[in-house]
Write a protein that holds these residues in place. Structure first.
Motif, PDB file in Angstrom:
ATOM      1  N   ILE A 107       0.865  -1.174   0.000  1.00  0.00           N
ATOM      2  CA  ILE A 107       0.000   0.000   0.000  1.00  0.00           C
ATOM      3  C   ILE A 107       0.901   1.223   0.000  1.00  0.00           C
ATOM      4  O   ILE A 107       1.674   1.425   0.937  1.00  0.00           O
ATOM      5  N   GLY A 108       0.836   2.022  -1.056  1.00  0.00           N
ATOM      6  CA  GLY A 108       1.725   3.158  -1.162  1.00  0.00           C
ATOM      7  C   GLY A 108       0.992   4.456  -1.420  1.00  0.00           C
ATOM      8  O   GLY A 108       0.007   4.484  -2.166  1.00  0.00           O
ATOM      9  N   HIS A 109       1.467   5.514  -0.798  1.00  0.00           N
ATOM     10  CA  HIS A 109       0.933   6.849  -1.044  1.00  0.00           C
ATOM     11  C   HIS A 109       1.957   7.658  -1.821  1.00  0.00           C
ATOM     12  O   HIS A 109       3.137   7.691  -1.466  1.00  0.00           O
ATOM     13  N   ALA A 110       1.521   8.303  -2.913  1.00  0.00           N
ATOM     14  CA  ALA A 110       2.370   9.191  -3.702  1.00  0.00           C
ATOM     15  C   ALA A 110       3.669   8.478  -4.084  1.00  0.00           C
ATOM     16  O   ALA A 110       3.623   7.434  -4.711  1.00  0.00           O
ATOM     17  N   MET A 111       4.837   9.023  -3.717  1.00  0.00           N
ATOM     18  CA  MET A 111       6.093   8.390  -4.080  1.00  0.00           C
ATOM     19  C   MET A 111       6.149   6.936  -3.627  1.00  0.00           C
ATOM     20  O   MET A 111       6.693   6.073  -4.326  1.00  0.00           O
ATOM     21  N   GLY A 112       5.583   6.644  -2.455  1.00  0.00           N
ATOM     22  CA  GLY A 112       5.565   5.266  -1.982  1.00  0.00           C
ATOM     23  C   GLY A 112       4.762   4.352  -2.886  1.00  0.00           C
ATOM     24  O   GLY A 112       5.061   3.162  -3.006  1.00  0.00           O
ATOM     25  N   ALA A 113       3.737   4.906  -3.538  1.00  0.00           N
ATOM     26  CA  ALA A 113       2.941   4.115  -4.477  1.00  0.00           C
ATOM     27  C   ALA A 113       3.758   3.779  -5.718  1.00  0.00           C
ATOM     28  O   ALA A 113       3.671   2.667  -6.248  1.00  0.00           O
ATOM     29  N   LEU A 114       4.555   4.730  -6.179  1.00  0.00           N
ATOM     30  CA  LEU A 114       5.423   4.455  -7.330  1.00  0.00           C
ATOM     31  C   LEU A 114       6.430   3.370  -6.981  1.00  0.00           C
ATOM     32  O   LEU A 114       6.652   2.437  -7.771  1.00  0.00           O
ATOM     33  N   THR A 115       7.032   3.475  -5.802  1.00  0.00           N
ATOM     34  CA  THR A 115       7.947   2.421  -5.351  1.00  0.00           C
ATOM     35  C   THR A 115       7.236   1.076  -5.337  1.00  0.00           C
ATOM     36  O   THR A 115       7.786   0.067  -5.777  1.00  0.00           O
ATOM     37  N   ALA A 116       6.003   1.071  -4.861  1.00  0.00           N
ATOM     38  CA  ALA A 116       5.245  -0.174  -4.752  1.00  0.00           C
ATOM     39  C   ALA A 116       4.985  -0.794  -6.118  1.00  0.00           C
ATOM     40  O   ALA A 116       5.176  -2.001  -6.310  1.00  0.00           O
ATOM     41  N   TRP A 117       4.553   0.020  -7.083  1.00  0.00           N
ATOM     42  CA  TRP A 117       4.249  -0.619  -8.374  1.00  0.00           C
ATOM     43  C   TRP A 117       5.507  -0.977  -9.142  1.00  0.00           C
ATOM     44  O   TRP A 117       5.525  -1.950  -9.910  1.00  0.00           O
ATOM     45  N   GLN A 118       6.604  -0.265  -8.923  1.00  0.00           N
ATOM     46  CA  GLN A 118       7.860  -0.660  -9.556  1.00  0.00           C
ATOM     47  C   GLN A 118       8.365  -1.975  -8.977  1.00  0.00           C
ATOM     48  O   GLN A 118       8.881  -2.823  -9.702  1.00  0.00           O
ATOM     49  N   LEU A 119       8.201  -2.160  -7.650  1.00  0.00           N
ATOM     50  CA  LEU A 119       8.602  -3.424  -7.044  1.00  0.00           C
ATOM     51  C   LEU A 119       7.698  -4.561  -7.499  1.00  0.00           C
ATOM     52  O   LEU A 119       8.166  -5.667  -7.776  1.00  0.00           O
ATOM     53  N   ALA A 120       6.401  -4.290  -7.611  1.00  0.00           N
ATOM     54  CA  ALA A 120       5.471  -5.322  -8.071  1.00  0.00           C
ATOM     55  C   ALA A 120       5.820  -5.777  -9.483  1.00  0.00           C
ATOM     56  O   ALA A 120       5.687  -6.956  -9.818  1.00  0.00           O
ATOM     57  N   ALA A 121       6.274  -4.836 -10.324  1.00  0.00           N
ATOM     58  CA  ALA A 121       6.678  -5.194 -11.684  1.00  0.00           C
ATOM     59  C   ALA A 121       7.988  -5.973 -11.683  1.00  0.00           C
ATOM     60  O   ALA A 121       8.168  -6.915 -12.461  1.00  0.00           O
TER      61      ALA A 121
END
Length: 289
Positions: A107-121
């Motif tokens: 679960i990521g907010h703003a920059m943390g969300a980008l980190t999250a989807w990059q890690l998921a990929a």
């Protein structure tokens, strides 16, 4: 209460992770006792404690851990550390593995969300679900970076009191369109008391260095590589527009959309009940799989 667990990030940077709720009764690296593992990633300038209300209700049914990312909160802020996208993603990967959370919901907010989807990929084996909160996939551009640099310079630091912090960020900051007490509280939480007054716990230059690694590039391609169920959440008055959010959902292989009314960029912080209503059904669906 939250229990601190130290994690070693890439380059040896010490990161502070905070577990909410009781610790696992068994080896967390081996099983979740039927619960989801959840890793919460704050946005730029944020800290793990901004997730406290979310993490508390999550911990009733899941194992919830919030991470102070490098340069933030209680984590290390080495002057020469890398503040690249790769460093943030590698840190989150290390946290999942060292905490025994995987496969986890990110679960990521703003920059943390980008980190999250990059890690998921990058590591689909580590991620069972993904929630993206108010983060754009489009590039923001050089003008945005200059505006942020000027904005940091405008802060009247040191602040004499926390009340002054709340007032400036909630009312007097030129970026505030109308009084926003939640925003004032958000920034009060990232200040600490120094000899001359209250200053941010982060180094503004490190925030700009972190930001420059993603404002110049679009991140649509990584979205197409995310294979797990993904929920894109935006505040009605947030920074992520409805059209872009719905396009993000379209390009995600398993994307869903949710919107929280009466919320701005700090969706989870200023509208916690609306935020919970938006994400809890998604989490239940991931859990029952």
């Amino acid at each position: 209460m939250a229990r601190r667990i130290d994690v070693t990030g890439t380059g040896g940077v010490r990161l502070a992770a905070w577990e909410f709720g009781d610790p696992p009764k068994t080896d967390p690296a081996k099983e979740h006792d039927g619960r989801l593992g959840v890793l919460l990633l704050h946005g730029l300038m944020g800290r793990a404690s901004h997730w406290a209300s979310t993490a508390r209700w999550l911990s009733e049914r899941h194992r919830a851990v919030a991470l102070d990312q490098r340069g933030h909160g209680r984590s290390d802020k080495p002057a020469q550390a890398a503040f690249t996208r790769e460093a943030y993603v590698d840190d989150a990967e290390a946290a999942l593995e060292q905490l025994g959370l995987a496969p986890a919901v990110l679960i990521g907010h703003a920059m943390g969300a980008l980190t999250a989807w990059q890690l998921a990929a990058k590591r689909p084996d580590l991620v069972s679900g993904l929630i993206i909160c108010d983060m754009r996939a489009s590039a923001l551009g050089a003008a945005s970076q200059r505006e942020w640099s000027d904005w940091f310079k405008s802060w009247p630091v040191p602040f004499a009191t926390l009340a002054d912090v709340r007032k400036w960020f909630g009312e007097d900051d030129p970026w505030v369109e109308r009084p926003n007490p939640a925003r004032g509280e958000f920034y009060a939480e990232v200040m600490h008391e120094c000899e001359d007054g209250w200053r941010p716990v982060f180094v503004p230059d490190q925030m700009l260095r972190s930001r420059e690694t993603w404002v110049y590039d679009a991140h649509w391609e990584e979205l197409t590589q995310v294979q797990c169920p993904t929920l894109v959440v935006r505040g009605l008055d947030g920074e992520l527009g409805r059209a872009e959010a719905q396009e993000m959902v379209r390009v995600l292989p398993r994307g869903e959309y949710a919107e929280v009314s009466d919320a701005g960029h700090l969706v989870h912080y200023d509208q916690p009940e609306g935020w919970r209503g938006a994400i809890e059904p998604f989490l239940d669906a991931v859990r029952t799989g």
